[in-house]
Every structure is written in C-alpha cells, then in structure tokens.
Motif scaffolding. Structure first.
Motif, PDB file in Angstrom:
ATOM      1  N   ILE A 480       0.838  -1.204   0.000  1.00 42.95           N
ATOM      2  CA  ILE A 480       0.000   0.000   0.000  1.00 42.95           C
ATOM      3  C   ILE A 480       0.866   1.244   0.000  1.00 42.95           C
ATOM      4  CG2 ILE A 480      -1.676   1.330   1.328  1.00 42.95           C
ATOM      5  CD1 ILE A 480      -2.827  -1.338   2.325  1.00 42.95           C
ATOM      6  N   GLY A 481       1.927   1.244   0.829  1.00 41.28           N
ATOM      7  CA  GLY A 481       2.825   2.389   0.873  1.00 41.28           C
ATOM      8  C   GLY A 481       3.553   2.606  -0.436  1.00 41.28           C
ATOM      9  N   ALA A 482       3.997   1.515  -1.074  1.00 42.05           N
ATOM     10  CA  ALA A 482       4.694   1.617  -2.359  1.00 42.05           C
ATOM     11  C   ALA A 482       3.765   2.145  -3.442  1.00 42.05           C
ATOM     12  CB  ALA A 482       5.267   0.257  -2.755  1.00 42.05           C
ATOM     13  N   THR A 483       2.510   1.722  -3.405  1.00 39.18           N
ATOM     14  CA  THR A 483       1.533   2.216  -4.378  1.00 39.18           C
ATOM     15  C   THR A 483       1.293   3.703  -4.199  1.00 39.18           C
ATOM     16  OG1 THR A 483       0.436   0.058  -4.447  1.00 39.18           O
ATOM     17  CG2 THR A 483      -0.819   1.944  -5.235  1.00 39.18           C
ATOM     18  N   ALA A 484       1.271   4.165  -2.959  1.00 42.32           N
ATOM     19  CA  ALA A 484       1.011   5.583  -2.685  1.00 42.32           C
ATOM     20  C   ALA A 484       2.101   6.489  -3.237  1.00 42.32           C
ATOM     21  CB  ALA A 484       0.861   5.806  -1.186  1.00 42.32           C
ATOM     22  N   ILE A 485       3.308   5.967  -3.425  1.00 39.49           N
ATOM     23  CA  ILE A 485       4.405   6.794  -3.961  1.00 39.49           C
ATOM     24  C   ILE A 485       4.661   6.516  -5.438  1.00 39.49           C
ATOM     25  CG2 ILE A 485       5.474   6.957  -1.684  1.00 39.49           C
ATOM     26  CD1 ILE A 485       7.608   4.948  -2.690  1.00 39.49           C
ATOM     27  N   GLY A 486       3.769   5.763  -6.080  1.00 34.41           N
ATOM     28  CA  GLY A 486       3.873   5.563  -7.521  1.00 34.41           C
ATOM     29  C   GLY A 486       4.671   4.365  -7.956  1.00 34.41           C
ATOM     30  N   GLN A 487       4.915   3.453  -7.046  1.00 36.01           N
ATOM     31  CA  GLN A 487       5.547   2.173  -7.414  1.00 36.01           C
ATOM     32  C   GLN A 487       4.446   1.112  -7.397  1.00 36.01           C
ATOM     33  OE1 GLN A 487       9.382   3.803  -8.001  1.00 36.01           O
ATOM     34  NE2 GLN A 487       8.663   1.774  -8.406  1.00 36.01           N
ATOM     35  N   SER A 569       5.548  31.811 -14.022  1.00 33.96           N
ATOM     36  CA  SER A 569       5.550  30.840 -12.925  1.00 33.96           C
ATOM     37  C   SER A 569       5.176  29.459 -13.457  1.00 33.96           C
ATOM     38  CB  SER A 569       4.573  31.263 -11.835  1.00 33.96           C
ATOM     39  OG  SER A 569       3.265  31.359 -12.359  1.00 33.96           O
ATOM     40  N   VAL A 570       5.686  28.437 -12.790  1.00 35.56           N
ATOM     41  CA  VAL A 570       5.452  27.057 -13.216  1.00 35.56           C
ATOM     42  C   VAL A 570       4.905  26.266 -12.041  1.00 35.56           C
ATOM     43  CG1 VAL A 570       6.468  24.966 -14.192  1.00 35.56           C
ATOM     44  CG2 VAL A 570       7.366  27.217 -14.851  1.00 35.56           C
ATOM     45  N   ALA A 571       3.928  25.408 -12.315  1.00 38.64           N
ATOM     46  CA  ALA A 571       3.419  24.453 -11.336  1.00 38.64           C
ATOM     47  C   ALA A 571       3.701  23.055 -11.872  1.00 38.64           C
ATOM     48  CB  ALA A 571       1.921  24.640 -11.122  1.00 38.64           C
ATOM     49  N   GLY A 572       4.266  22.184 -11.038  1.00 40.07           N
ATOM     50  CA  GLY A 572       4.615  20.869 -11.558  1.00 40.07           C
ATOM     51  C   GLY A 572       4.878  19.850 -10.480  1.00 40.07           C
ATOM     52  N   LYS A 573       5.266  18.680 -10.914  1.00 36.10           N
ATOM     53  CA  LYS A 573       5.641  17.595  -9.997  1.00 36.10           C
ATOM     54  C   LYS A 573       6.681  16.717 -10.668  1.00 36.10           C
ATOM     55  CE  LYS A 573       5.525  15.166  -6.275  1.00 36.10           C
ATOM     56  NZ  LYS A 573       6.967  14.857  -6.491  1.00 36.10           N
ATOM     57  N   THR A 574       7.738  16.421  -9.913  1.00 34.17           N
ATOM     58  CA  THR A 574       8.790  15.538 -10.395  1.00 34.17           C
ATOM     59  C   THR A 574       8.502  14.115  -9.947  1.00 34.17           C
ATOM     60  OG1 THR A 574      10.106  15.943  -8.419  1.00 34.17           O
ATOM     61  CG2 THR A 574      10.509  17.375 -10.326  1.00 34.17           C
ATOM     62  N   GLY A 575       9.148  13.177 -10.616  1.00 35.54           N
ATOM     63  CA  GLY A 575       8.999  11.778 -10.221  1.00 35.54           C
ATOM     64  C   GLY A 575      10.177  10.959 -10.712  1.00 35.54           C
ATOM     65  N   THR A 576      10.676  10.098  -9.832  1.00 30.47           N
ATOM     66  CA  THR A 576      11.772   9.209 -10.208  1.00 30.47           C
ATOM     67  C   THR A 576      11.334   7.792  -9.867  1.00 30.47           C
ATOM     68  OG1 THR A 576      13.417  10.922  -9.721  1.00 30.47           O
ATOM     69  CG2 THR A 576      14.208   8.646  -9.915  1.00 30.47           C
ATOM     70  N   ALA A 577      11.058   7.008 -10.888  1.00 27.21           N
ATOM     71  CA  ALA A 577      10.547   5.651 -10.693  1.00 27.21           C
ATOM     72  C   ALA A 577      11.674   4.637 -10.879  1.00 27.21           C
ATOM     73  CB  ALA A 577       9.421   5.366 -11.683  1.00 27.21           C
ATOM     74  N   GLU A 578      11.808   3.740  -9.911  1.00 30.79           N
ATOM     75  CA  GLU A 578      12.823   2.694  -9.993  1.00 30.79           C
ATOM     76  C   GLU A 578      12.348   1.576 -10.923  1.00 30.79           C
ATOM     77  OE1 GLU A 578      13.777   1.370  -6.109  1.00 30.79           O
ATOM     78  OE2 GLU A 578      14.408   3.339  -5.390  1.00 30.79           O
ATOM     79  N   VAL A 579      13.227   1.134 -11.807  1.00 29.27           N
ATOM     80  CA  VAL A 579      12.919   0.070 -12.759  1.00 29.27           C
ATOM     81  C   VAL A 579      13.906  -1.062 -12.526  1.00 29.27           C
ATOM     82  CG1 VAL A 579      12.645  -0.575 -15.176  1.00 29.27           C
ATOM     83  CG2 VAL A 579      12.073   1.743 -14.428  1.00 29.27           C
ATOM     84  N   VAL A 580      13.414  -2.232 -12.259  1.00 29.65           N
ATOM     85  CA  VAL A 580      14.277  -3.379 -11.965  1.00 29.65           C
ATOM     86  C   VAL A 580      15.134  -3.713 -13.181  1.00 29.65           C
ATOM     87  CG1 VAL A 580      14.328  -5.812 -11.309  1.00 29.65           C
ATOM     88  CG2 VAL A 580      12.605  -4.283 -10.331  1.00 29.65           C
ATOM     89  N   GLY A 581      16.430  -3.816 -12.961  1.00 26.86           N
ATOM     90  CA  GLY A 581      17.344  -4.204 -14.022  1.00 26.86           C
ATOM     91  C   GLY A 581      17.774  -3.062 -14.927  1.00 26.86           C
ATOM     92  N   ARG A 582      17.247  -1.863 -14.684  1.00 25.23           N
ATOM     93  CA  ARG A 582      17.604  -0.702 -15.506  1.00 25.23           C
ATOM     94  C   ARG A 582      17.762   0.517 -14.608  1.00 25.23           C
ATOM     95  NH1 ARG A 582      14.000   0.210 -20.713  1.00 25.23           N
ATOM     96  NH2 ARG A 582      15.696   1.725 -20.961  1.00 25.23           N
ATOM     97  N   GLY A 583      18.053   1.642 -15.252  1.00 22.14           N
ATOM     98  CA  GLY A 583      18.112   2.885 -14.507  1.00 22.14           C
ATOM     99  C   GLY A 583      16.716   3.386 -14.203  1.00 22.14           C
TER     100      GLY A 583
END
Length: 629
Positions: A480-487, A569-583
């Motif tokens: 549940i926690g991993a899903t909440a952060i986009g994994q 001005s800019v409104a946005g959101k960054t995201g860094t998703a971990e991919v198994v076996g890759r960057g």
C-alpha cells in the motif's frame, strides 16, 4: 271428342289439377286415373315435387293414416316458413337499428348532453299524460325484444375500438422504426461513416487513392510535414521534410500506416476541388489533388522537444489545457519515415525493438512520485485535513510486507524532518506519502484512481494504452505504501499523465486531446473543422486550486526548483521511478504560467538518473520555446 278422352285416359301418367286455396296451408289434389278409380289426396310437398312424364305412377295406395301424416308435414313446414319470415324481418330491423345506434354513439358527448337537456326542458314545458308515456315505454320494450341487447352492441363497438387502437399502435411502431432508420442513416453519413471507411482493411481506400494525389499534412504554423512528390517516371511518393522529428505523431502511409496518416486517411484521399475541374482532370487523365490536413502541432515546439530529448529514450507531450490541442508529441527511439520502406523488415525482426511504438500514447511506465498527485487527491477526498497533517521523516519508514518488515526510503536516504502535507509534496518525501497512503482506505484509492481514468480507455481519437492501477484490501502495508508513492502495481502513459495535469490547469475540466485541427481543399478553404470537446471534470475547482498550490511549491521550494526564476511561474511535480534491471525513469509533469496556464507538459526520460537532473531541464526548454515567443 270421345277419342281424345280415351287417349287421355289411356295415358300412363295422371292428369292432375292442383288447386291452392288462399285460406288453407294444405294443397288439394284431384287425381283421375279412369272413371272407376277413387280420388286420393296427396300431400302438398309431394305434389310440388311432381314432374309430369317422370313421376307418373299407375296407382296410389293411400289410406287415411297416410293422408294424416302428410297433412302434419304440411303444417310443420308452414310453421317453419313463418318462423323464417319473422327471423328475416327481425334481422333487417336489427341491422337498421344498429346503424342508427352507431350513428348516435359517434355523436359528441357534449351534443348528447345538450340534446338531453333540451329534451328535459321541453318535457317540463309541454306536459305529457302519464298513460301515454307508459304506453310508449311498453311499446318500446316490445320493439326492443327483436333488437340485440345493448351490452352486446357495446361489446362489439368496444372490440372494434380496441382493434383500431392495435392497428394504430402497430402503425406508430412502424413509423418510429422507419424514422429511426432514416435518422441512423443520416447520423452514419455525417458522423461515423468516415471512421468506418477509414479502416485500414478497407480495400476501397486503395482504389480511391489511385485516382488522386494524396494531400499534404501541415503544422499549425503552416509547415509541411508530409507531401506527395512526383518522380522522374511520373509516379508519386510520400516525402516527410522533417524526417524523424514527427515520425510517430504524423506517421507513414506506405508501410506501418499510423499517426495522422492513418487517422486522416480518408481526408487525404478525398478531393473537394471544383466539380468542373474534376471533370477536366478525369478527361485529361490527370489525378485530382486531394484535401490537406492541418494539425494542431507547433513545428518549432516539436523540434525543440525532439532535440532536447536527444539520443535518450523517452517521450514528450505538450497540450493546450483550455482546448486539448496537442502542441507537441515526441517518442524515442524513432525512425526516418522516408526510409522506412527499406528498413521495415529489419526493424520488425527485432522483437525487443520499440522503434515503431509511439511511447507517448502507447507506452506504459511506473509513474514514480508524479503519482503523489493522485494520492494527495485521495487524501483530500477521504476527509483528511491538509492544513493539520504532520509527519516526522527520518529518511525511511518500516512497513510490514509478505517477507517481513521492509523499508520505503526517501531518495538517497534524505531526512526531511518534520513536514506538513505541502512540504511532503514539494520535497517528494516517500516516507511521509507512504504513511499518508496507509491512512486512506483501499476502496477510496481505487475510486480516485478510476475517476482519473485509470483502468479504462482514454477519451481520444488516436490509439492509447490503458493505464493500470490495482490495490487490494489483502495487500500488505508495504504494498500500500509503495503504491502511494507511484511504485507497486501502477503504470501510466505520458499522454495520460499530461491529461491529468492539463485538467488541473483548466480548473478541473478535461478537454479531449486532439491532433487534427481542420481539413482544407487545395485552395485553402476549410472543408471540415474540429472543435474542442469537453470530457468532463476530473477534479473540482477547489481541488484543482489546492493541487495547483502544492505543485507551485514543488518549483518554488522543492525538487523542481530549476524551473524557478523565469518570467512566468510554473506548477509541476517531479517523479523518479525505480525500474528493476535498468536505470530510473525520470518524470516531470506541470503547466505554465501557473496562474493562467497556456501549456501543460509531460517529460519522460527512460533509464536515466533523477527527475531534477534529467526531466526538469527538458521541460524548461519546452516551456521557454513556447512562452517566450
């Protein structure tokens, strides 16, 4: 005279004379055979059936009993004849009276009431003797004895009316079906016929293409993106001046038909020139020039996005939030459509190749922290108080998993300390959002995700993949926690991510993304114009306002700080998703200007470092190219 009498007496037949008496029902018959024979009486029926020369007999052996028997038969027949006469008279009278009753029943009720009232008034003014009235009633009752009962007549009339109603119902049903069919033909011809005709498996398209020169595809700023050129042998071939820059969004027409070439195939082989010119071209054996398709794409912005992504794999999508116009769409790896025919077999022979896949619309990726927009919305909708939320981040959070206790860490193990919801969002604190996810019911998370178009086809005219979201009540805390952060079990396409932030930028209302703006004939006159279409509200205006403030904090004081300090001005959101076996997959989604959005953008860089170092700078180049002009 004597001789004649003898001849007459010697005849084998009988000389009969029939006397009918007016007051008798029997027929008296005198029979004379010779002078010595007695006279015998025959019944009336037997004498009426007598045929001279055929029924003559030599003698009759009648006695008193026979005479009595035939007399009774005559009486019975007389009674039956009288009964039939009365019956026929009654039937005629019944028919006449029924016609009168039908005419009376057809009269208007108002007229009946008036006549009745007039009759009553006349009765009051002109007194009638009671004895005469009673006699008339008695005579009327005797007269009605020969008539059919009123209930029977009413029953027949009621059945007649019911039959008429059934006939009318059938008539109405047939009329509805007829006009419904006509309406469908009109709708099909005006709305869906082109989609059916535009099917790539339709052999009619190839025949139509043989008689025309395929039309041009143009950018919104007038640049030619695809055209047909005649070679030295008089044959036409398709040429794409920008090469691989518009490869996926414009597509190709010879092999692997895709993009605008596929979507607008019917328009590109339909000629709307003057009828006279058409006839002249057909007589002279020349092909008619087909219509041109004008897209919503900005050629300069597309080039900037393509160059900014460089050799890296990924995707870029830019949309005008208020209309849904697609301003740019880039997918890498790409190909040169001018040489695709020669390289096609080599490309498709590689099962792992993504060259022909438009990753902007058909690629699915783990969203990483850009999904925290969805989690924040679910928190708001579950009744959470964003102003009173507080969490202390020490760089990680321990949660139960199927394999025991597991940790969800902030990027690089960074400790954010005491944070509220706004700071958690701006700093993209994984520990805080994992904790936030545990406070939201699984049903609410699924409900919010589905309301944002996960697990369903996106409302677009071009082909897109379905973004996936799945969370179950049996999932562990860690899941549940991993899903909440986009994994977790979550994937999203770049076009879908752009649509979500575009709706937020537009006050919560999503406009359908579209690429084709209008169809023009060769003289530049609009043949068909595509108007913006509203898909509905993804979020409320208050939710959009709250999310916008949180996304502005990402740029002003959080992970998207590289976009701050500009003239807008800019409104946005960054995201860094971990991919198994890759960057990592580096994301940025946002819009600008934040208070009056003109463009919404999504940048995805595959197999990269962080969003701040990879995706944010590309977004900056795109926003500058569009807003500084």
């Amino acid at each position: 005279m004597k001789k004649n009498d003898e001849n007459q007496n010697s005849d084998s037949g009988l000389t009969r004379r029939i006397y009918k008496k007016a007051n008798l029902d029997d027929t008296v018959v005198n029979i004379k055979k010779d002078s010595s024979d007695d006279f015998n009486l025959l019944s009336g029926d037997e004498m009426m059936d007598y045929v001279p020369g055929v029924d003559d007999v030599d003698h009759f052996d009648f006695d008193e009993s026979d005479i009595e028997h035939y007399r009774k038969l005559n009486e019975q027949e007389a009674v039956e004849r009288d009964r039939r006469r009365k019956q026929r008279a009654a039937e005629k009278q019944w028919i006449a009276q029924n016609q009168q009753r039908t005419e009376k029943l057809d009269e208007q009720p108002q007229e009946k009431r008036q006549n009745k009232q007039a009759g009553k008034a006349a009765a009051k003014e002109v007194p009638v003797k009671k004895t005469n009235t009673k006699k008339q009633k008695r005579r009327g009752r005797k007269k009605d004895d020969l008539d059919i009962d009123d209930t029977e007549l009413r029953r027949e009339l009621s059945e007649k009316k019911r039959t008429n109603k059934e006939i009318m119902r059938i008539t109405y049903v047939m009329m509805i079906l007829f006009f419904g069919m006509i309406g469908y033909f009109i709708y099909f011809d005006g709305v869906t016929s082109k989609e059916v005709i535009n099917n790539p498996h339709n052999s009619r398209l190839a025949k139509m293409a043989d008689s025309v020169v395929r039309g041009e595809i143009l950018s919104a700023d007038g640049e030619v993106l695809a055209e047909s050129i005649k070679d030295d042998n008089g044959n036409y071939y398709r040429y794409y001046p920008y090469g691989c820059t518009f490869a996926h969004v414009v597509g190709t027409s010879d092999v692997n038909k895709s993009g605008v070439e596929l979507t607008a195939d019917y328009n590109l082989i339909t000629s709307d020139i003057q009828p006279v010119q058409k006839i002249i071209n057909e007589i002279s054996g020349q092909k008619n020039p087909a219509d041109n398709v004008v897209t919503t794409l900005n050629a300069n912005l597309q080039q900037v996005a393509h160059d900014a992504l460089g050799e890296r794999e990924g995707a870029v999508v830019a949309i005008e939030p208020s209309t849904g116009k697609v301003l740019a769409m880039v997918s890498k790896p790409d190909y040169d459509p001018n040489s695709l025919v020669d390289n096609y077999q080599d490309i498709i022979s590689d099962e792992n190749s993504k060259v022909l896949l438009n990753q902007s619309t058909q690629g699915l990726f783990a969203p990483g922290s850009i999904f925290k927009i969805v989690t924040s919305l679910a928190y708001l909708r579950s009744g959470g108080d964003p102003d009173n939320y507080s969490y202390y981040c020490d760089g990680s959070i321990s949660l139960n998993s199927d394999d025991g206790d597991s940790y969800i860490k902030c990027y690089g193990g960074e400790e954010h300390g005491q944070v509220d919801l706004l700071e958690s969002f701006a700093e993209s604190c994984n520990s805080s959002f994992a904790n936030l996810g545990l406070s939201i019911s699984v049903d609410k998370m699924n409900e919010v995700a589905n309301s944002l178009l996960f697990n369903q086809a996106l409302p677009t005219k071009f082909t897109t993949a379905k973004s996936q979201f799945g969370l179950s009540s049996t999932d562990s805390q860690w899941q549940i926690g991993a899903t909440a952060i986009g994994q977790g079990n979550t994937t999203i396409s770049p076009i879908h991510a752009t649509m979500i932030v575009s709706a937020i930028a537009n006050g919560g209302t999503l406009m359908e993304p579209y690429v084709i703006d209008e169809v023009q004939n060769t003289e530049g006159n609009a043949v068909e114009k595509y108007e913006p279409e509203r898909c509905g509200a993804l979020v409320s205006s208050s939710e959009a306002s709250r999310l916008t403030e949180m996304m502005k904090a990402v740029v002003s004081e959080g992970t998207g700080y590289k976009l701050s300090g500009r003239d807008y001005s800019v409104a946005g959101k960054t995201g860094t998703a971990e991919v198994v076996g890759r960057g990592n997959n580096a994301w940025f989604v946002g819009f600008a200007p934040a208070d009056d959005p003109k463009i919404a953008v999504c940048v995805l860089v595959e197999d990269a470092g962080t969003a701040s170092s990879e995706a944010v700078p590309i977004a900056g180049e795109i926003l500058d190219a569009y807003l500084d002009n």
